[in-house]
Enzyme design. Structure first.
Site, PDB file in Angstrom:
ATOM      1  N   SER A 181      55.595  -2.238 -66.354  1.00  0.00           N
ATOM      2  CA  SER A 181      54.207  -2.675 -66.326  1.00  0.00           C
ATOM      3  C   SER A 181      54.069  -4.117 -66.829  1.00  0.00           C
ATOM      4  O   SER A 181      54.561  -5.036 -66.181  1.00  0.00           O
ATOM      5  CB  SER A 181      53.352  -1.700 -67.130  1.00  0.00           C
ATOM      6  OG  SER A 181      51.989  -1.906 -66.883  1.00  0.00           O
ATOM      7  N   ASP A 379      51.808   4.860 -57.460  1.00  0.00           N
ATOM      8  CA  ASP A 379      51.189   3.965 -58.441  1.00  0.00           C
ATOM      9  C   ASP A 379      50.166   3.089 -57.724  1.00  0.00           C
ATOM     10  O   ASP A 379      50.481   2.465 -56.710  1.00  0.00           O
ATOM     11  CB  ASP A 379      52.266   3.096 -59.096  1.00  0.00           C
ATOM     12  CG  ASP A 379      51.727   2.209 -60.212  1.00  0.00           C
ATOM     13  OD1 ASP A 379      50.551   2.368 -60.584  1.00  0.00           O
ATOM     14  OD2 ASP A 379      52.500   1.374 -60.714  1.00  0.00           O
ATOM     15  N   CYS A 382      49.875  -1.033 -60.075  1.00  0.00           N
ATOM     16  CA  CYS A 382      50.991  -1.942 -59.748  1.00  0.00           C
ATOM     17  C   CYS A 382      51.717  -1.345 -58.543  1.00  0.00           C
ATOM     18  O   CYS A 382      52.891  -0.982 -58.626  1.00  0.00           O
ATOM     19  CB  CYS A 382      51.933  -2.108 -60.928  1.00  0.00           C
ATOM     20  SG  CYS A 382      51.207  -2.937 -62.361  1.00  0.00           S
ATOM     21  N   HIS A 436      52.962   5.274 -62.037  1.00  0.00           N
ATOM     22  CA  HIS A 436      53.233   4.057 -62.791  1.00  0.00           C
ATOM     23  C   HIS A 436      54.431   4.217 -63.717  1.00  0.00           C
ATOM     24  O   HIS A 436      55.218   3.285 -63.890  1.00  0.00           O
ATOM     25  CB  HIS A 436      51.981   3.721 -63.608  1.00  0.00           C
ATOM     26  CG  HIS A 436      51.954   2.363 -64.198  1.00  0.00           C
ATOM     27  ND1 HIS A 436      51.859   1.210 -63.445  1.00  0.00           N
ATOM     28  CD2 HIS A 436      52.001   1.948 -65.500  1.00  0.00           C
ATOM     29  CE1 HIS A 436      51.845   0.158 -64.236  1.00  0.00           C
ATOM     30  NE2 HIS A 436      51.936   0.569 -65.486  1.00  0.00           N
TER      31      HIS A 436
END
Length: 457
Positions: A181, A379, A382, A436
């Site tokens: 992340s 996800d 992102c 994620h």
């Protein structure tokens, strides 16, 4: 002269001895001297993975800056295994999340308040070092205020210098630097800092510093370039699972994207904090807000309502026996926080969240540091569309070769679990049925990917 007041006879008769003791207790970092009697506190326990050597506690990296870590040796041949550092993103996310929920040696099941071994821990193949950073994250504490990745990089470098001075047998191991992340900002900046320091060491421009044997970097769900990665509209319509908004809302996203992109361009053009803060507000509230306010899908995993794992392990970290065993200073840290929002907002107030780290990633590639990007196909925040485009847009010596590379199927035990697009020193991996937090959603496949990666280097 506090020492003299406390021990007048000893001081007067043993000046040379005292001088020698102070000399031994002085460690030199970056031509600055720190007296190593500050707040280092290191313990060795048998929690989590009782079958391996482990160390945890605090290293004092600067006056009133105490960084917490938990280190585990590899389960197999630790002296010849690499060393992998994991720092979580956020900014402000504790790496204890990754330890207990993703890649670490143990899991906490339900409300049992007990840990059990994880068969998919990355310390099956590597020594593992989890660090809570910046100061104020997780169990780390102190008055030091870190607001940017550059400041965080300086602190991590100081931490590693102290860690390798205390545990020199790990200093010569191949080092792999992993995160996820916001690690797309952390890792490129920190790794660049390490390379620059190594170059100064090689040319004798700095002395008494330990070179760091950086071998590769890996980032899951990497947040690198907002201008590329915030173009969510295609993913909203054409992801692997199902459309996430109706056609009218998609049209509204197109309209708001024009405003969002304009503000990002201003941020990139001026690099001024106010412009980057404005971009963060416009893009999050006006553009992304259309999705968060109207879709039932989670930002972090579109197959669920939120995609954020239930923090079942936090109760384990409230146990006084556990805290004492791993060396937590419970006087200073009275409660474990998985996420420290104050740190997030400090970074946001500098405008850094909307700045790009493409140039730092390109610096690493130009200096022959291999990079692994891996992203879950579920996800949103992102998503793999943006991450793939970001990776393809990197300007480096194999740019065109990567652009021509196609996705190849990736299988584990005969099952197709993802796709890999790769050239020498750069991989992009799409992981099936993961959000994620890829290692949480696909622990076995993540371990297989990591093992495949380090064997390829």
């Amino acid at each position: 002269m506090i020492f003299k007041k406390l021990y007048p006879n000893f001081f007067s008769s043993k000046k040379i001895v005292i001088f020698f003791i102070l000399f031994l207790l002085t460690i030199i970092f970056n031509n600055k001297s720190y007296v190593a009697v500050l707040n280092d506190h290191i313990v060795s326990s048998k929690l989590c993975d009782p079958n391996v050597k482990q160390h945890s506690g605090y290293l004092n990296i600067a006056p009133d800056a105490n960084m917490f870590f938990w280190f585990f040796e590899s389960r197999k041949n630790p002296q010849n295994s690499p060393l992998t550092i994991w720092i979580s993103g956020g900014p402000g996310y504790s790496s204890m999340f990754a330890l207990f929920q993703e890649v670490g040696p143990c899991k906490v099941e339900g409300d049992t308040n007990k840990s059990g071994l994880s068969e998919n821990s990355w310390n099956e193949v590597t020594n593992l070092l989890f660090i809570d950073q910046p100061i104020g994250t997780g169990f780390s504490y102190g008055a030091r205020m870190v607001n940017t990745s550059e400041q965080a990089a300086s602190d991590i470098y100081e931490f590693l210098q102290r860690f390798f001075a205390i545990f020199p047998k790990y200093a010569s191991l191949d080092l792999h630097f992993f995160s996820e992340s916001y690690g797309g900002h952390y890792v490129p900046v920190m790794a660049k800092h390490i390379i620059q320091k190594n170059n100064l060491i090689k040319t004798d421009r700095i002395k008494d510093i330990i070179p760091i044997n950086l071998k590769s970097c890996g980032i899951g769900a990497a947040w690198v370039d907002p201008n590329i990665q915030l173009s969510y509209i295609s993913f909203t319509e054409n992801n692997t699972y199902e459309p996430l908004l109706d056609s009218q809302l998609i049209k509204e996203m197109h309209d708001k994207w024009t405003l969002c992109k304009h503000d990002i361009d201003e941020c990139y053009k001026t690099n001024m904090a106010h412009a980057c803060i404005a971009a963060n507000i416009t893009c999050n509230e006006d553009y992304m807000g259309i999705f968060t306010q109207n879709s039932d899908a989670g930002l972090y995993n579109i197959r669920t309502k939120s995609g954020i794992p239930d923090p079942v392990y936090t109760k384990y970290l409230e146990n006084p026996f556990v805290l004492k065993s791993i060396g937590v200073n419970t006087t200073e840290v009275t409660k474990y926080l998985e996420v420290n929002d104050e740190i997030y907002y400090r970074f946001a107030d500098t405008g850094e969240l909307m700045r790009s780290t493409m140039s730092q990633v390109e610096f690493l590639l130009d200096n022959d540091i291999p990079i692994l990007f891996f992203t879950g196909d579920a996800d949103y925040i992102c998503n793999w569309f943006g991450a793939n485009e970001m990776t393809e847009s990197l300007k480096w010596k194999r740019h065109q070769e990567f652009k021509n590379a196609i996705f190849q199927k990736w299988t584990v035990d005969g099952l197709r679990v993802g796709e890999i697009r790769k050239v020498k020193n750069l991989w992009f991996v799409k992981v099936f049925e993961a959000g994620h937090f890829v290692p949480h959603d696909q622990p076995r496949n993540s371990l297989e990917l990591f093992n495949m990666w380090i064997k390829s280097l």
